[in-house]
Design a protein around this motif. Structure first.
Motif, PDB file in Angstrom:
ATOM      1  N   UNK A 128       1.889  49.586  25.723  1.00 13.64           N
ATOM      2  CA  UNK A 128       1.066  50.625  25.110  1.00 13.64           C
ATOM      3  C   UNK A 128      -0.025  50.002  24.242  1.00 13.64           C
ATOM      4  N   UNK A 129      -1.263  50.414  24.493  1.00 15.77           N
ATOM      5  CA  UNK A 129      -2.397  49.865  23.759  1.00 15.77           C
ATOM      6  C   UNK A 129      -2.264  50.164  22.267  1.00 15.77           C
ATOM      7  N   UNK A 130      -2.421  49.127  21.444  1.00 17.79           N
ATOM      8  CA  UNK A 130      -2.411  49.296  20.003  1.00 17.79           C
ATOM      9  C   UNK A 130      -1.048  49.438  19.366  1.00 17.79           C
ATOM     10  N   UNK A 131       0.028  49.281  20.155  1.00  9.74           N
ATOM     11  CA  UNK A 131       1.373  49.479  19.606  1.00  9.74           C
ATOM     12  C   UNK A 131       1.952  48.226  18.958  1.00  9.74           C
ATOM     13  N   UNK A 132       1.299  47.086  19.118  1.00 12.94           N
ATOM     14  CA  UNK A 132       1.824  45.835  18.571  1.00 12.94           C
ATOM     15  C   UNK A 132       1.377  45.593  17.144  1.00 12.94           C
ATOM     16  N   UNK A 133       2.169  44.797  16.439  1.00 15.89           N
ATOM     17  CA  UNK A 133       1.878  44.463  15.040  1.00 15.89           C
ATOM     18  C   UNK A 133       2.148  42.991  14.787  1.00 15.89           C
ATOM     19  N   UNK A 134       1.657  42.518  13.652  1.00 13.74           N
ATOM     20  CA  UNK A 134       1.976  41.181  13.154  1.00 13.74           C
ATOM     21  C   UNK A 134       2.710  41.335  11.835  1.00 13.74           C
ATOM     22  N   UNK A 135       3.854  40.623  11.707  1.00 13.68           N
ATOM     23  CA  UNK A 135       4.693  40.698  10.517  1.00 13.68           C
ATOM     24  C   UNK A 135       4.779  39.337   9.842  1.00 13.68           C
ATOM     25  N   UNK A 136       4.934  39.365   8.520  1.00 11.40           N
ATOM     26  CA  UNK A 136       5.161  38.164   7.719  1.00 11.40           C
ATOM     27  C   UNK A 136       6.484  38.333   6.998  1.00 11.40           C
ATOM     28  N   UNK A 137       7.342  37.306   7.103  1.00 13.92           N
ATOM     29  CA  UNK A 137       8.597  37.300   6.357  1.00 13.92           C
ATOM     30  C   UNK A 137       8.443  36.344   5.182  1.00 13.92           C
ATOM     31  N   UNK A 152      -0.421  43.104  22.536  1.00 12.08           N
ATOM     32  CA  UNK A 152       0.623  42.079  22.697  1.00 12.08           C
ATOM     33  C   UNK A 152       0.280  40.952  21.733  1.00 12.08           C
ATOM     34  N   UNK A 153       0.904  40.967  20.562  1.00 13.03           N
ATOM     35  CA  UNK A 153       0.637  39.946  19.537  1.00 13.03           C
ATOM     36  C   UNK A 153       1.365  38.669  19.918  1.00 13.03           C
ATOM     37  N   UNK A 154       0.624  37.584  20.009  1.00 10.68           N
ATOM     38  CA  UNK A 154       1.185  36.364  20.575  1.00 10.68           C
ATOM     39  C   UNK A 154       0.670  35.131  19.840  1.00 10.68           C
ATOM     40  N   UNK A 155       1.462  34.070  19.946  1.00 11.09           N
ATOM     41  CA  UNK A 155       1.040  32.727  19.576  1.00 11.09           C
ATOM     42  C   UNK A 155       0.478  32.520  18.193  1.00 11.09           C
ATOM     43  N   UNK A 156       1.052  32.997  17.107  1.00  6.73           N
ATOM     44  CA  UNK A 156       0.498  32.584  15.812  1.00  6.73           C
ATOM     45  C   UNK A 156       0.497  31.057  15.716  1.00  6.73           C
ATOM     46  N   UNK A 157      -0.594  30.511  15.215  1.00  6.06           N
ATOM     47  CA  UNK A 157      -0.723  29.060  15.040  1.00  6.06           C
ATOM     48  C   UNK A 157      -1.536  28.808  13.788  1.00  6.06           C
ATOM     49  N   UNK A 158      -1.118  27.813  12.979  1.00  8.79           N
ATOM     50  CA  UNK A 158      -1.743  27.545  11.693  1.00  8.79           C
ATOM     51  C   UNK A 158      -2.365  26.160  11.651  1.00  8.79           C
ATOM     52  N   UNK A 159      -3.447  26.054  10.903  1.00 12.01           N
ATOM     53  CA  UNK A 159      -3.991  24.742  10.578  1.00 12.01           C
ATOM     54  C   UNK A 159      -3.068  24.050   9.584  1.00 12.01           C
ATOM     55  N   UNK A 160      -3.240  22.734   9.433  1.00 12.02           N
ATOM     56  CA  UNK A 160      -2.318  21.943   8.612  1.00 12.02           C
ATOM     57  C   UNK A 160      -2.292  22.378   7.154  1.00 12.02           C
ATOM     58  N   UNK A 161      -3.417  22.888   6.650  1.00 10.27           N
ATOM     59  CA  UNK A 161      -3.441  23.316   5.247  1.00 10.27           C
ATOM     60  C   UNK A 161      -2.987  24.755   5.052  1.00 10.27           C
TER      61      UNK A 161
END
Length: 295
Positions: A128-137, A152-161
């Motif tokens: 479903x379009x727009x049904x995805x979210x991003x969560x922080x614990x 479809x929220x996918x692949x969070x990736x962070x820089x070293x800092x």
């Protein structure tokens, strides 16, 4: 921009339906098979000889991160929420926010940031379009919805800092870049579009940042991996022998890129679909960060 059909080695022919979430943790490569709810490891000190199952859930398992100073404990994006996971006990659920959504949904990919928080996305089973979210614990175990309106929220990736997070909305073909306050974890302003994939270029899935700050992206549907410069320039494209690469992970001490792939959606799968592959590359990665909560 350079392009190569790299000599990919078949590390594990697991016939996984949807292998994902590859991370390098304490001298081992860990990954999941999402739909079967299983967590695996490949140990570097055994030459990555054979996968060992670490845990299995009765719900989909999107991704895990280690819990700091607690060997054998993982924080997991699983089912409809976030849980603490061990090999021999039931999951300890911190929250199940996707129980409170209109469309039947599940958690998807996730990663810990350098400050010790855990971030994970979600998606509706029917896309479903727009049904995805991003969560922080957060470190106290509180689960916060940070972004909504994704598909479809996918692949969070962070820089070293820890000040920049990349996030893919797979269905939209978009890679977002978010500025993150490393102290609070709040986003500084709204997400900006880092890259947009045109029709036929594939759908962005799992991602990782290398030791030079380059962003590697698995492209579902085209059997390719892209590396982007931090300024958004496409630097390199690697072709792998599977149509649906799902996650990418760089070894921290030698020049290998590990790629998980899926059998899901492949009409005539070969041994390289639903597998773990490795590809020689000119850069290295960093070990996965840990969630630093519950001390």
């Amino acid at each position: 921009m350079t392009s190569t059909a790299a000599p990919a080695a078949l590390v594990v022919d697991g016939a996984y339906e949807l292998a994902e979430g590859g991370r390098w943790v304490d001298g081992r490569y860990v990954y999941v098979d999402i739909l079967s709810g299983r967590l695996f490891e490949l140990r570097d000190d055994t030459g990555l000889a054979a996968p060992r199952q670490l845990a299995q859930l009765d719900v989909p398992l999107g991704a895990v991160a280690p819990v700091s100073d607690q060997p054998g404990v993982w924080i997991a994006a699983a089912g409809t929420g976030i849980a603490l996971l061990t090999a021999d006990s039931a999951p300890e659920w911190l929250d199940r926010p996707e129980d409170r959504t209109a469309a039947p949904s599940r958690m998807n990919d996730g990663v810990a940031d350098p400050a010790g928080r855990f971030w994970a996305g979600s998606m509706a089973y029917d896309g479903t379009h727009g049904a995805g979210s991003l969560y922080r614990t957060d470190l106290d175990g509180t689960v916060v919805r940070v972004l909504d309106g994704l598909t479809i929220a996918n692949g969070p990736a962070f820089t070293a800092d820890g000040t920049t997070m990349y996030l893919a909305d797979t269905a939209a073909g978009t890679i977002l870049r978010c500025r993150v306050d490393p102290v609070s974890g709040d986003l500084s302003g709204g997400p900006e579009t880092f890259a947009h994939l045109r029709e036929g270029e594939g759908s962005p899935d799992g991602m990782t940042v290398d030791d030079e700050g380059g962003l590697w992206v698995a492209l579902w549907g085209t059997g390719t991996i892209r590396r982007y410069h931090p300024d958004g320039r496409l630097l390199h494209t690697v072709t792998v022998p599977a149509p649906h690469p799902t996650s990418v992970c760089l070894h921290p001490s030698d020049n290998r890129l590990f790629v998980t792939t899926a059998r899901h959606g492949v009409k005539s799968p070969t041994a390289t679909s639903g597998a773990v592959l490795s590809v020689p590359v000119p850069v290295r990665g960093v070990a996965a960060c840990s969630w630093r909560g519950r001390r």
